[in-house]
Scaffold this active site. Structure first.
Site, PDB file in Angstrom:
ATOM      1  N   GLY A  55      26.281 -29.594  37.109  1.00 48.21           N
ATOM      2  CA  GLY A  55      27.677 -29.556  37.577  1.00 48.21           C
ATOM      3  C   GLY A  55      28.287 -28.178  37.403  1.00 48.21           C
ATOM      4  N   GLY A  56      27.450 -27.144  37.454  1.00 47.36           N
ATOM      5  CA  GLY A  56      27.921 -25.777  37.189  1.00 47.36           C
ATOM      6  C   GLY A  56      28.662 -25.128  38.357  1.00 47.36           C
ATOM      7  N   GLY A  59      34.819 -26.565  38.386  1.00 48.57           N
ATOM      8  CA  GLY A  59      35.571 -26.937  37.190  1.00 48.57           C
ATOM      9  C   GLY A  59      35.050 -26.322  35.893  1.00 48.57           C
ATOM     10  N   ARG A 108      21.018 -38.468  39.025  1.00 49.48           N
ATOM     11  CA  ARG A 108      20.745 -39.908  38.951  1.00 49.48           C
ATOM     12  C   ARG A 108      19.295 -40.231  39.272  1.00 49.48           C
ATOM     13  N   PHE A 138      36.622 -42.311  37.891  1.00 47.40           N
ATOM     14  CA  PHE A 138      37.840 -42.615  38.645  1.00 47.40           C
ATOM     15  C   PHE A 138      38.606 -43.690  37.882  1.00 47.40           C
ATOM     16  N   TYR A 188      37.970 -40.127  24.725  1.00 41.93           N
ATOM     17  CA  TYR A 188      37.938 -41.597  24.687  1.00 41.93           C
ATOM     18  C   TYR A 188      36.504 -42.152  24.569  1.00 41.93           C
ATOM     19  N   PRO A 229      36.330 -32.832  25.364  1.00 42.35           N
ATOM     20  CA  PRO A 229      37.553 -32.145  25.793  1.00 42.35           C
ATOM     21  C   PRO A 229      38.701 -33.127  25.999  1.00 42.35           C
ATOM     22  N   ILE A 232      42.065 -30.938  30.860  1.00 47.00           N
ATOM     23  CA  ILE A 232      41.987 -29.552  31.347  1.00 47.00           C
ATOM     24  C   ILE A 232      42.023 -29.655  32.866  1.00 47.00           C
TER      25      ILE A 232
HETATM   26  C1  LIG Z   1      47.374 -41.779  31.733  1.00 45.31           C
HETATM   27  C2  LIG Z   1      47.274 -40.622  32.678  1.00 45.31           C
HETATM   28  C3  LIG Z   1      45.997 -39.904  32.691  1.00 45.31           C
HETATM   29  C4  LIG Z   1      46.000 -38.730  33.622  1.00 45.31           C
HETATM   30  C5  LIG Z   1      44.674 -38.043  33.607  1.00 45.31           C
HETATM   31  C6  LIG Z   1      44.662 -36.722  34.142  1.00 45.31           C
HETATM   32  C7  LIG Z   1      43.751 -35.802  33.796  1.00 45.31           C
HETATM   33  C8  LIG Z   1      42.486 -35.952  33.047  1.00 45.31           C
HETATM   34  C9  LIG Z   1      42.582 -36.135  31.616  1.00 45.31           C
HETATM   35  C10 LIG Z   1      41.493 -36.417  30.897  1.00 45.31           C
HETATM   36  C11 LIG Z   1      40.144 -36.561  31.526  1.00 45.31           C
HETATM   37  C12 LIG Z   1      39.164 -37.210  30.645  1.00 45.31           C
HETATM   38  C13 LIG Z   1      37.913 -37.428  31.043  1.00 45.31           C
HETATM   39  C14 LIG Z   1      37.364 -37.013  32.304  1.00 45.31           C
HETATM   40  C15 LIG Z   1      36.113 -37.347  32.638  1.00 45.31           C
HETATM   41  C16 LIG Z   1      35.514 -36.972  33.902  1.00 45.31           C
HETATM   42  O1  LIG Z   1      34.391 -37.282  34.118  1.00 45.31           O
HETATM   43  S1  LIG Z   1      36.401 -36.050  35.007  1.00 45.31           S
HETATM   44  C17 LIG Z   1      35.209 -35.570  36.265  1.00 45.31           C
HETATM   45  C18 LIG Z   1      35.504 -36.240  37.506  1.00 45.31           C
HETATM   46  N1  LIG Z   1      34.652 -35.692  38.547  1.00 45.31           N
HETATM   47  C19 LIG Z   1      34.032 -36.446  39.409  1.00 45.31           C
HETATM   48  O2  LIG Z   1      34.153 -37.662  39.403  1.00 45.31           O
HETATM   49  C20 LIG Z   1      33.151 -35.734  40.408  1.00 45.31           C
HETATM   50  C21 LIG Z   1      32.082 -36.608  41.020  1.00 45.31           C
HETATM   51  N2  LIG Z   1      32.607 -37.879  41.511  1.00 45.31           N
HETATM   52  C22 LIG Z   1      32.162 -38.492  42.652  1.00 45.31           C
HETATM   53  O3  LIG Z   1      31.306 -37.987  43.334  1.00 45.31           O
HETATM   54  C23 LIG Z   1      32.770 -39.830  43.033  1.00 45.31           C
HETATM   55  O4  LIG Z   1      34.080 -39.910  42.555  1.00 45.31           O
HETATM   56  C24 LIG Z   1      31.957 -41.043  42.470  1.00 45.31           C
HETATM   57  C25 LIG Z   1      31.908 -41.066  40.932  1.00 45.31           C
HETATM   58  C26 LIG Z   1      32.607 -42.334  42.977  1.00 45.31           C
HETATM   59  C27 LIG Z   1      30.507 -41.012  42.932  1.00 45.31           C
HETATM   60  O5  LIG Z   1      30.439 -40.721  44.289  1.00 45.31           O
HETATM   61  P1  LIG Z   1      29.405 -41.553  45.256  1.00 45.31           P
HETATM   62  O6  LIG Z   1      28.114 -41.704  44.624  1.00 45.31           O
HETATM   63  O7  LIG Z   1      29.485 -40.867  46.586  1.00 45.31           O
HETATM   64  O8  LIG Z   1      30.057 -42.968  45.296  1.00 45.31           O
HETATM   65  P2  LIG Z   1      30.781 -43.796  46.454  1.00 45.31           P
HETATM   66  O9  LIG Z   1      31.984 -43.093  46.956  1.00 45.31           O
HETATM   67  O10 LIG Z   1      29.725 -44.187  47.455  1.00 45.31           O
HETATM   68  O11 LIG Z   1      31.241 -45.075  45.649  1.00 45.31           O
HETATM   69  C28 LIG Z   1      30.297 -45.837  44.904  1.00 45.31           C
HETATM   70  C29 LIG Z   1      30.993 -47.123  44.490  1.00 45.31           C
HETATM   71  O12 LIG Z   1      32.116 -46.820  43.655  1.00 45.31           O
HETATM   72  C30 LIG Z   1      33.291 -47.408  44.221  1.00 45.31           C
HETATM   73  N3  LIG Z   1      34.453 -46.569  43.996  1.00 45.31           N
HETATM   74  C31 LIG Z   1      34.568 -45.253  44.231  1.00 45.31           C
HETATM   75  N4  LIG Z   1      35.794 -44.807  43.915  1.00 45.31           N
HETATM   76  C32 LIG Z   1      36.486 -45.894  43.513  1.00 45.31           C
HETATM   77  C33 LIG Z   1      37.845 -46.079  43.062  1.00 45.31           C
HETATM   78  N5  LIG Z   1      38.699 -45.069  43.007  1.00 45.31           N
HETATM   79  N6  LIG Z   1      38.213 -47.320  42.713  1.00 45.31           N
HETATM   80  C34 LIG Z   1      37.346 -48.351  42.787  1.00 45.31           C
HETATM   81  N7  LIG Z   1      36.051 -48.234  43.172  1.00 45.31           N
HETATM   82  C35 LIG Z   1      35.636 -47.016  43.543  1.00 45.31           C
HETATM   83  C36 LIG Z   1      32.981 -47.503  45.701  1.00 45.31           C
HETATM   84  O13 LIG Z   1      33.798 -48.458  46.331  1.00 45.31           O
HETATM   85  C37 LIG Z   1      31.514 -47.889  45.665  1.00 45.31           C
HETATM   86  O14 LIG Z   1      31.366 -49.245  45.352  1.00 45.31           O
HETATM   87  P3  LIG Z   1      31.026 -50.339  46.500  1.00 45.31           P
HETATM   88  O15 LIG Z   1      29.797 -49.869  47.198  1.00 45.31           O
HETATM   89  O16 LIG Z   1      32.235 -50.358  47.397  1.00 45.31           O
HETATM   90  O17 LIG Z   1      30.840 -51.610  45.756  1.00 45.31           O
HETATM   91  N1  LIG Z   2      38.740 -31.834  33.221  1.00 42.77           N
HETATM   92  C1  LIG Z   2      39.035 -32.620  32.196  1.00 42.77           C
HETATM   93  O1  LIG Z   2      40.207 -32.826  31.854  1.00 42.77           O
HETATM   94  C2  LIG Z   2      37.945 -33.263  31.433  1.00 42.77           C
HETATM   95  C3  LIG Z   2      36.626 -33.201  31.816  1.00 42.77           C
HETATM   96  N2  LIG Z   2      35.667 -33.780  31.035  1.00 42.77           N
HETATM   97  C4  LIG Z   2      34.256 -33.644  31.371  1.00 42.77           C
HETATM   98  O2  LIG Z   2      34.003 -32.306  31.741  1.00 42.77           O
HETATM   99  C5  LIG Z   2      32.896 -32.257  32.630  1.00 42.77           C
HETATM  100  C6  LIG Z   2      33.265 -31.452  33.860  1.00 42.77           C
HETATM  101  O3  LIG Z   2      34.328 -32.104  34.555  1.00 42.77           O
HETATM  102  P1  LIG Z   2      35.309 -31.300  35.519  1.00 42.77           P
HETATM  103  O4  LIG Z   2      34.869 -29.898  35.602  1.00 42.77           O
HETATM  104  O5  LIG Z   2      36.677 -31.605  35.103  1.00 42.77           O
HETATM  105  O6  LIG Z   2      35.084 -32.066  36.889  1.00 42.77           O
HETATM  106  P2  LIG Z   2      34.229 -31.711  38.187  1.00 42.77           P
HETATM  107  O7  LIG Z   2      34.392 -32.878  39.105  1.00 42.77           O
HETATM  108  O8  LIG Z   2      34.602 -30.370  38.682  1.00 42.77           O
HETATM  109  O9  LIG Z   2      32.748 -31.628  37.645  1.00 42.77           O
HETATM  110  C7  LIG Z   2      31.785 -32.628  37.796  1.00 42.77           C
HETATM  111  C8  LIG Z   2      30.520 -31.976  38.297  1.00 42.77           C
HETATM  112  O10 LIG Z   2      29.480 -32.949  38.257  1.00 42.77           O
HETATM  113  C9  LIG Z   2      28.666 -32.755  39.401  1.00 42.77           C
HETATM  114  N3  LIG Z   2      28.006 -34.014  39.732  1.00 42.77           N
HETATM  115  C10 LIG Z   2      28.592 -35.197  40.038  1.00 42.77           C
HETATM  116  N4  LIG Z   2      27.662 -36.111  40.339  1.00 42.77           N
HETATM  117  C11 LIG Z   2      26.457 -35.499  40.203  1.00 42.77           C
HETATM  118  C12 LIG Z   2      25.125 -35.930  40.371  1.00 42.77           C
HETATM  119  N5  LIG Z   2      24.829 -37.175  40.757  1.00 42.77           N
HETATM  120  N6  LIG Z   2      24.124 -35.042  40.167  1.00 42.77           N
HETATM  121  C13 LIG Z   2      24.416 -33.770  39.770  1.00 42.77           C
HETATM  122  N7  LIG Z   2      25.661 -33.307  39.587  1.00 42.77           N
HETATM  123  C14 LIG Z   2      26.671 -34.174  39.811  1.00 42.77           C
HETATM  124  C15 LIG Z   2      29.631 -32.321  40.506  1.00 42.77           C
HETATM  125  O11 LIG Z   2      28.971 -31.548  41.491  1.00 42.77           O
HETATM  126  P3  LIG Z   2      28.459 -32.167  42.898  1.00 42.77           P
HETATM  127  O12 LIG Z   2      29.601 -32.900  43.493  1.00 42.77           O
HETATM  128  O13 LIG Z   2      28.002 -30.948  43.648  1.00 42.77           O
HETATM  129  O14 LIG Z   2      27.297 -33.061  42.573  1.00 42.77           O
HETATM  130  C16 LIG Z   2      30.618 -31.475  39.722  1.00 42.77           C
HETATM  131  O15 LIG Z   2      30.243 -30.114  39.772  1.00 42.77           O
HETATM  132  C17 LIG Z   2      32.522 -33.705  32.907  1.00 42.77           C
HETATM  133  O16 LIG Z   2      31.483 -34.094  32.047  1.00 42.77           O
HETATM  134  C18 LIG Z   2      33.777 -34.457  32.557  1.00 42.77           C
HETATM  135  O17 LIG Z   2      33.504 -35.779  32.182  1.00 42.77           O
HETATM  136  C19 LIG Z   2      35.966 -34.457  29.898  1.00 42.77           C
HETATM  137  C20 LIG Z   2      37.248 -34.570  29.488  1.00 42.77           C
HETATM  138  C21 LIG Z   2      38.340 -33.956  30.207  1.00 42.77           C
END
Ligand SMILES: CCCCC/C=C\C/C=C\C/C=C\C=C\C(=O)SCCNC(=O)CCNC(=O)[C@H](O)C(C)(C)COP(=O)(O)OP(=O)(O)OC[C@H]1O[C@@H](n2cnc3c(N)ncnc32)[C@H](O)[C@@H]1OP(=O)(O)O
Ligand SMILES: NC(=O)C1=CN([C@@H]2O[C@H](COP(=O)(O)OP(=O)(O)OC[C@H]3O[C@@H](n4cnc5c(N)ncnc54)[C@H](OP(=O)(O)O)[C@@H]3O)[C@@H](O)[C@H]2O)C=CC1
Length: 324
Positions: A55-56, A59, A108, A138, A188, A229, A232
């Site tokens: 995920g480099g 973010g 994955r 999400f 969390y 973290p 951020i």
């Molecule tokens: C109280 C207030 C809080 C405010 C918070 C604000 C800031 C943050 C604070 C703290 C953060 C703390 C932790 C953070 C952790 C993180 O990990 S942040 C990083 C987030 N980055 C990403 O998620 C990047 C990558 N994400 C994705 O690619 C996609 O989002 C996904 C994870 C869904 C994977 O993509 P993909 O494989 O393409 O999946 P699909 O789109 O095909 O979906 C697969 C199934 O998932 C269901 N789905 C997708 N989104 C939702 C949704 N929003 N709600 C419900 N379901 C969802 C989708 O329907 C598919 O299922 P079905 O096939 O329909 O059954």
């Molecule tokens: N930002 C925040 O407030 C917080 C973030 N974190 C953690 O920090 C880390 C970075 O998050 P952040 O930078 O915010 O979010 P981003 O969404 O920018 O980073 C997530 C990265 O994961 C990669 N990724 C997602 N799915 C796959 C996959 N199947 N294979 C390989 N790479 C994948 C994405 O790239 P691509 O789509 O190209 O695959 C993307 O670069 C995560 O572990 C998150 O849980 C934790 C707490 C707070």
């Protein structure tokens, strides 16, 4: 800096206090806690080192790649979107003068991970630093989650981290090469959290994996550490966790340091943990959240809202109470 004086008049020690607020009379604590940008470690700390960051391309992963590259590392960044990775790799290497390679890899899929590692070995060799940063998340009420929704997050976070760690761990053991493994989890992972249940469960699993391997694989020269973290701002996180921006203010209000973290701050901590300066650090879980976790946990912390006049009144009431 402030000196603490002994009664003899001798200076005992120098204590560093936070900087004063930027605006006088400001009630915002963030003025005390201005972020410092720029690489913290000495130049060249990662010279002749290879770092692999999942995920480099975006973010926090991008920020960690930037700092490691500034400090002399060659970097390999891997995720699904090759165009995004290539753009980031080009931007970072043109700024730092150090190689950054972009490799497509869906964590994955264990076979895709093995192919990615083959490509990295052919390009640069086995890494000294591994950062498991890729994630998916999400917000969703758990009763609305489908099995595929559950899988979409847990497969990236827990299985992805496991596949990368197993593939690289086995090859490093075979080559008798030590390495630093770092996982990026979340605050969390420890408490659990509603509405992000697959992420909470998977991140907790990652922490168990890394703490377990810290114990088991030290004998092979491998260290395992974890950063949790707090919030951020990144597009990836905020677009999926606060898509309307409604929650940001209340989130900042509960952070004692009064602001969100910065990617560069997280990157400096990650660089330290991955460096030789931290060679005695393994199995550590470091919360990096401006105090948000303890602020949410303490039952009485809401009393921050009580004004001095209200305190006078409360004190009088308490002192006026007789008996139990
Ligand atoms: C109280 C207030 C809080 C405010 C918070 C604000 C800031 C943050 C604070 C703290 C953060 C703390 C932790 C953070 C952790 C993180 O990990 S942040 C990083 C987030 N980055 C990403 O998620 C990047 C990558 N994400 C994705 O690619 C996609 O989002 C996904 C994870 C869904 C994977 O993509 P993909 O494989 O393409 O999946 P699909 O789109 O095909 O979906 C697969 C199934 O998932 C269901 N789905 C997708 N989104 C939702 C949704 N929003 N709600 C419900 N379901 C969802 C989708 O329907 C598919 O299922 P079905 O096939 O329909 O059954
Ligand atoms: N930002 C925040 O407030 C917080 C973030 N974190 C953690 O920090 C880390 C970075 O998050 P952040 O930078 O915010 O979010 P981003 O969404 O920018 O980073 C997530 C990265 O994961 C990669 N990724 C997602 N799915 C796959 C996959 N199947 N294979 C390989 N790479 C994948 C994405 O790239 P691509 O789509 O190209 O695959 C993307 O670069 C995560 O572990 C998150 O849980 C934790 C707490 C707070």
């Amino acid at each position: 800096m402030a000196a603490v004086m002994l009664s003899s008049g001798r200076k005992l020690l120098q204590t560093r206090f936070p900087r004063p607020p930027v605006r006088s009379g400001s009630a915002r604590p963030s003025g005390f806690f201005a972020p410092s940008e720029g690489a913290m470690l000495p130049a060249g700390s990662f010279r002749d080192r290879l770092a692999f960051i999942t995920g480099g391309g975006t973010g926090l992963g991008r920020a960690m790649t930037m700092v490691l590259s500034q400090l002399g590392a060659r970097c390999v960044i891997a995720s699904r979107k090759l165009d995004v990775l290539q753009e980031t790799a080009g931007e970072i290497s043109s700024q730092t003068g150090n190689q950054v390679h972009a490799l497509q890899c869906d964590v994955r899929d264990p076979q895709a991970v093995a192919r990615c590692v083959d490509q990295m070995v052919a390009l640069s060799g086995l890494p000294d630093v591994i950062i498991n940063n890729a994630a998916g998340n999400f917000i969703c009420p758990t009763e609305r989650l489908t099995p595929n929704g559950w899988r979409s997050v847990t497969d990236i976070v827990l299985n992805g981290t496991a596949f990368v760690t197993l593939e690289l761990g086995k090859r490093l053991i075979q080559a008798q090469k030590g390495a630093s493994f770092l996982a990026i989890t979340t605050i969390y992972a420890e408490s659990g959290s509603g509405f992000v249940v697959p992420s909470a469960a998977a991140k907790a699993g990652v922490e168990a994996l890394y703490k377990s391997l810290a114990a088991e694989w030290g004998r092979y020269g491998h260290r395992f550490n974890i950063i949790q973290p707090g919030p951020i701002r990144t597009k990836g996180a905020f677009s999926r966790l606060d898509p309307t921006g409604t929650f940001e203010k209340s989130m900042i209000d509960r952070i004692p340091t009064g602001r969100l973290g910065k990617p560069a701050e997280l990157a400096n901590l990650a660089a330290y943990l991955s460096s030789d300066f931290a060679s005695w650090m393994s199995g550590a879980v470091i919360r990096f959240d401006g105090g948000e976790y303890v602020s949410m946990a303490g039952e009485f912390n809401e009393l921050r809202k009580v004004t001095p006049d209200q305190w006078k009144m409360l004190e009088a009431m308490i002192k006026g109470t007789k008996g139990s």
